[in-house]
Design an enzyme around this catalytic site. Structure first.
Site, PDB file in Angstrom:
ATOM      1  N   LYS A  77       0.844  -1.199   0.000  1.00 58.16           N
ATOM      2  CA  LYS A  77       0.000   0.000   0.000  1.00 58.16           C
ATOM      3  C   LYS A  77       0.879   1.249   0.000  1.00 58.16           C
ATOM      4  O   LYS A  77       1.911   1.294   0.669  1.00 58.16           O
ATOM      5  CB  LYS A  77      -0.915  -0.016   1.230  1.00 58.16           C
ATOM      6  N   SER A 152      -9.729   2.040   2.817  1.00 59.25           N
ATOM      7  CA  SER A 152      -8.856   2.764   1.916  1.00 59.25           C
ATOM      8  C   SER A 152      -7.860   1.871   1.175  1.00 59.25           C
ATOM      9  O   SER A 152      -7.227   2.318   0.223  1.00 59.25           O
ATOM     10  CB  SER A 152      -8.095   3.829   2.718  1.00 59.25           C
ATOM     11  N   SER A 176     -10.067  -0.330   6.979  1.00 56.96           N
ATOM     12  CA  SER A 176      -9.473  -0.178   5.645  1.00 56.96           C
ATOM     13  C   SER A 176      -8.779  -1.407   5.088  1.00 56.96           C
ATOM     14  O   SER A 176      -8.357  -1.407   3.939  1.00 56.96           O
ATOM     15  CB  SER A 176      -8.490   0.999   5.644  1.00 56.96           C
TER      16      SER A 176
END
Length: 483
Positions: A77, A152, A176
């Site tokens: 990420k 996210s 997330s």
């Protein structure tokens, strides 16, 4: 059958026997990226040249038979810093940021000899539930390209679901990892707060953020969490807890397991298809010898409101470092220092980030601190106590990972309140700091549903045991999107 249809253990055996090479696996990743990336948009930055370089080195040196992750491709990420590889947090303000150090989890992954394929798309500064607030592009759900992958960590989940990488790292501040894992039909673990070092994670809300693994199955997830867990002198909130061999807990035996099912997690607002999938999952667990009762987490209703006050307050402080002076974007239109600050931040941050910074600054301001921030902290204490109370009589808590399946792109982006309320089943876990895993448990109208299994502090091994036992009785984790 592609190479990524095999598990970590199966690929490790093939690598050790030299039936395949790390180069083959990296090629598999980039071939798949070339084929589907235009449709899903999982990545912000690719690490192609370096990945093939590492693959060749590992191929020449030979795979360590004791190192389960050696030679396997991973995606990271883009709020986890990677030395000499652009890290943006999906924001214009860090569009050209080139870190000079690795996050602790990245160092651990390098020691484990994984191969970084690239940096994955996300909501800007991890603020969002749909990966629509990214400065670069929106990510699409591999199961239905007109829908969001969740957020996210949307890129982390979509890349695994689409077969672009074998596994990935995400971060979870209010859901997330678990919500995108549920939306994309993969496995996502939010570890206990402090289990995994946050050093090198670009902070959103420091008391809530936690890094965790996203994988195709439970066993792979356990191997990846083993590799990234542990005390870190660079993170004062990491906890000196022995790193267990989580993979040893996958016995399939859950006879006598006591499950609490919160009435608040299957009530109004949960889609009927989601509720049915969870009830069916409970029947499967009963068949395996578990029992369940309805329980109550009475302060859950205050979770979302408390979370958005606390997380935004911490964000307003954490993001004050992005000022155009030291690193990141600097407005070319400023003539004074004050203008440099205001224009850099106005031009560099997206709407959702600015909204949360303003909300947090307001909640912390004189005259409102007691009414908002302090009240939210008090509610957080009550929410934490709810979990403590239930775990006195039950081993795990089970409910949906999200009240809905994946929603349409642009369906909620202009309605922040509805978007925030989607986090109702995940934020209490972050507020309490306990671990939780999302595993695929069915489909509703062709879209994946996630089962959320919540444990007591540092009981990830038990969560893996329960999730794995469920997975072995079902085939949902083997289903793949048709891209």
């Amino acid at each position: 059958m592609g190479l990524f249809d095999f598990s970590v253990k199966e690929l490790h055996d093939k690598l050790v026997k030299k039936e395949i090479s790390p180069f083959d696996l990296v090629s598999e990743s980039f071939n798949r990226i070339e084929s589907v990336e235009d449709k899903v948009g999982s990545f912000i930055t690719l690490n192609k040249e370096a990945a093939f370089g590492v693959a060749e080195e590992l191929g020449d040196a030979g795979i360590d038979p004791n190192n389960m992750l050696s030679g396997l491709p991973i995606g990271i990420k883009d709020n986890i810093v990677t030395k000499n590889l652009r890290t943006t947090a999906a924001s214009k303000i860090l569009e050209n940021f080139d870190p000079i150090y690795d996050a602790t989890v990245v160092s651990k992954l390098k020691n484990a000899q994984t191969i970084n394929i690239g940096k994955l798309n996300m909501d800007e500064f991890a603020m969002g539930s749909s990966t629509e607030t990214s400065y670069f592009h929106k990510t699409h759900n591999p199961w239905d390209l007109s829908r969001v992958p969740g957020g996210s960590s949307g890129g982390s989940a979509s890349a695994v679901a689409a077969g672009e990488v074998l596994f990935s790292l995400g971060s979870d501040t209010g859901g997330s990892i678990r919500q995108p894992a549920a939306f994309c039909g993969v496995v996502g673990m939010k570890p206990t707060y402090g289990r995994v070092s946050r050093f090198g994670l670009i902070a959103f809300a420091s008391s809530l953020d936690q890094i965790g693994p996203i994988t195709k199955n439970v066993e792979d997830n356990a191997y990846l969490l083993e590799a990234i867990s542990g005390l870190d002198a660079n993170d004062s909130t990491s906890i000196n807890q022995p790193v267990e061999r989580f993979s040893d807990s996958l016995t399939g035996d859950i006879k006598g397991l006591r499950i609490g099912v919160p009435k608040e997690y299957l009530g109004e607002g949960v889609d009927p298809g989601v509720k049915q999938a969870v009830l069916d999952a409970l029947k499967t667990l009963e068949k395996l010898g578990a029992t369940w009762d309805e329980v109550s987490l009475p302060h859950s209703e205050y979770g979302v409101a408390s979370y958005y006050i606390l997380a935004s307050s911490e964000a307003s402080s954490n993001l004050s470092r992005f000022d155009g002076v030291r690193y990141g974007y600097r407005s070319p239109n400023a003539t004074t220092l004050e203008e440099l600050y205001t224009k850099t931040r106005s031009e560099g941050f997206g709407d959702e980030v600015k909204r949360r910074i303003m909300l947090g600054t307001y909640a912390l301001s004189s005259g409102y601190y007691d009414a908002y921030y302090k009240k939210a902290q008090q509610a957080r204490t009550l929410i934490k106590q709810d979990f403590v109370n239930v775990f006195e009589n039950y081993d795990v808590i089970i409910g949906p990972s999200s009240p809905t399946t994946a929603f349409k792109i642009d369906g909620m982006i202009n309605d922040p309140i509805t978007m925030y309320s989607n986090d109702i089943l995940t934020v209490p876990i972050n507020l309490a700091g306990v671990p939780a895993i999302s595993v695929p448990c069915g489909f509703s109208d062709g879209l994946p549903v996630g089962l959320q299994i919540i444990g007591n502090y540092f009981e990830e091994s038990l969560l893996y045991k329960v999730a794995h036992a469920f997975e072995q009785e079902t085939t949902f984790h083997k289903e793949k999107p048709n891209l």
